[in-house]
Design a protein around this motif. Structure first.
Motif, PDB file in Angstrom:
ATOM      1  N   SER A  44       0.838  -1.200   0.000  1.00  0.00           N
ATOM      2  CA  SER A  44       0.000   0.000   0.000  1.00  0.00           C
ATOM      3  C   SER A  44       0.880   1.260   0.000  1.00  0.00           C
ATOM      4  O   SER A  44       1.979   1.275   0.545  1.00  0.00           O
ATOM      5  N   GLY A  45       0.344   2.316  -0.624  1.00  0.00           N
ATOM      6  CA  GLY A  45       1.057   3.590  -0.631  1.00  0.00           C
ATOM      7  C   GLY A  45       2.278   3.623  -1.523  1.00  0.00           C
ATOM      8  O   GLY A  45       3.231   4.365  -1.237  1.00  0.00           O
ATOM      9  N   ASN A  46       2.258   2.851  -2.625  1.00  0.00           N
ATOM     10  CA  ASN A  46       3.380   2.871  -3.563  1.00  0.00           C
ATOM     11  C   ASN A  46       2.928   3.454  -4.915  1.00  0.00           C
ATOM     12  O   ASN A  46       1.918   4.153  -4.988  1.00  0.00           O
ATOM     13  N   LYS A  47       3.690   3.166  -5.966  1.00  0.00           N
ATOM     14  CA  LYS A  47       3.455   3.790  -7.270  1.00  0.00           C
ATOM     15  C   LYS A  47       3.064   2.773  -8.346  1.00  0.00           C
ATOM     16  O   LYS A  47       3.326   2.997  -9.542  1.00  0.00           O
ATOM     17  N   ILE A  48       2.415   1.697  -7.950  1.00  0.00           N
ATOM     18  CA  ILE A  48       2.021   0.654  -8.909  1.00  0.00           C
ATOM     19  C   ILE A  48       0.787   1.133  -9.673  1.00  0.00           C
ATOM     20  O   ILE A  48      -0.262   1.411  -9.079  1.00  0.00           O
ATOM     21  N   LYS A  49       0.907   1.212 -11.005  1.00  0.00           N
ATOM     22  CA  LYS A  49      -0.136   1.839 -11.815  1.00  0.00           C
ATOM     23  C   LYS A  49      -1.049   0.866 -12.552  1.00  0.00           C
ATOM     24  O   LYS A  49      -2.158   1.256 -12.952  1.00  0.00           O
ATOM     25  N   ASP A  50      -0.588  -0.364 -12.780  1.00  0.00           N
ATOM     26  CA  ASP A  50      -1.431  -1.289 -13.539  1.00  0.00           C
ATOM     27  C   ASP A  50      -1.312  -2.705 -13.000  1.00  0.00           C
ATOM     28  O   ASP A  50      -0.431  -3.021 -12.192  1.00  0.00           O
TER      29      ASP A  50
END
Length: 262
Positions: A91-97
């Motif tokens: 949680s709270g990261n930069k995963i976009k897809d």
């Protein structure tokens, strides 16, 4: 990160450490954590500032991994060297897809995954697709496939320890105490009433005695009055007798005087 690792070791042997907390140690990559940590089961790297997982060590017994609040956008394939992973928090990261999450299919024992506050959660039918991608998964972002919220450890402990029944027992005891106190209050009232009744009876007895006393005084007064009248009558009779005797004496004197004069 290396200094923090040495501090957390506390002179223990590397292959004997089962839990390691490196939160907030600030590093953009994994440094100082090696394959020697073979016994490690729980690793926490919250808010470290990681942008990549490159260099993540081989941890054959790792079951729980905390990676929340970093800047990870890819490279999840570096985690596959820890096949026993059951809990993963991203949680709270930069995963976009969802494509970035494909390497997680290798984790056959993964039951808990948290992707909250990642752009990937905005994908259409995101939850349905993730549960389909990861058949072993039981909870995603704190909810199961039926949107039932996961119970916290505290709730489980309460059920195991029977705290709910204890609370009921305490409540029951409180009710009993209140009943007892009511009975005691009622008991005090009844005793007071009895005491007041006794006082009233005693007062009535005293009033009766006062009336009898007044009657006795009246009778005594009547007797005294009668005695006074009798005494007055006797005195009158005595006075009359004396007057009669006096008159008789005077008549005798007059008779003697006439006889002497003749």
């Amino acid at each position: 990160m290396e200094k923090r690792i040495e501090l957390e070791r506390r002179a223990r042997k590397v292959n004997q450490i089962t839990e390691l907390n490196l939160d907030n140690c600030r590093s953009t990559s994994i440094v100082g954590l090696t394959d020697e940590y073979t016994a490690l089961e729980s690793l926490s790297l919250i808010n470290v500032g990681l942008t990549t997982l490159k260099g993540f060590p081989k941890l054959p017994n790792l079951k729980k991994l905390e990676l929340s609040d970093n800047r990870i956008s890819s490279g999840l394939n570096y985690l596959t060297t820890s096949p026993k992973l059951q809990y993963l928090n991203l949680s709270g990261n930069k995963i976009k897809d969802l494509e970035t999450l494909k390497p997680l299919e290798e984790f056959k024992n993964l039951v808990v995954l948290d992707l909250f506050n990642n752009d990937a959660t905005q994908v259409d039918n995101y939850r349905e697709k993730i549960f389909k991608m990861l058949p072993s998964l039981n909870f995603l972002d704190g909810f199961d496939c039926n949107d039932e919220e996961v119970q916290s450890d505290g709730d489980d402990d309460d059920e195991v320890n029977g705290n709910d029944s204890d609370e009921e027992g305490v409540s029951g005891e409180d009710d009993d105490d209140s009943d007892d106190s009511d009975e005691e209050v009622n008991g005090e009232v009844s005793l007071s009433e009895v005491y007041n009744d006794d006082l009233e009876e005693d007062n009535s007895d005293w009033e009766g005695e006062d009336e009898v006393g007044e009657e006795d005084e009246e009778e005594d007064s009547d007797i005294d009055d009668a005695d006074g009248d009798a005494n007055e009558s006797a005195a009158s009779v005595n006075a009359k007798d004396k007057d009669g005797e006096k008159e008789a004496d005077e008549s005798q004197v007059r008779g003697k005087k006439r006889k002497h004069d003749g």
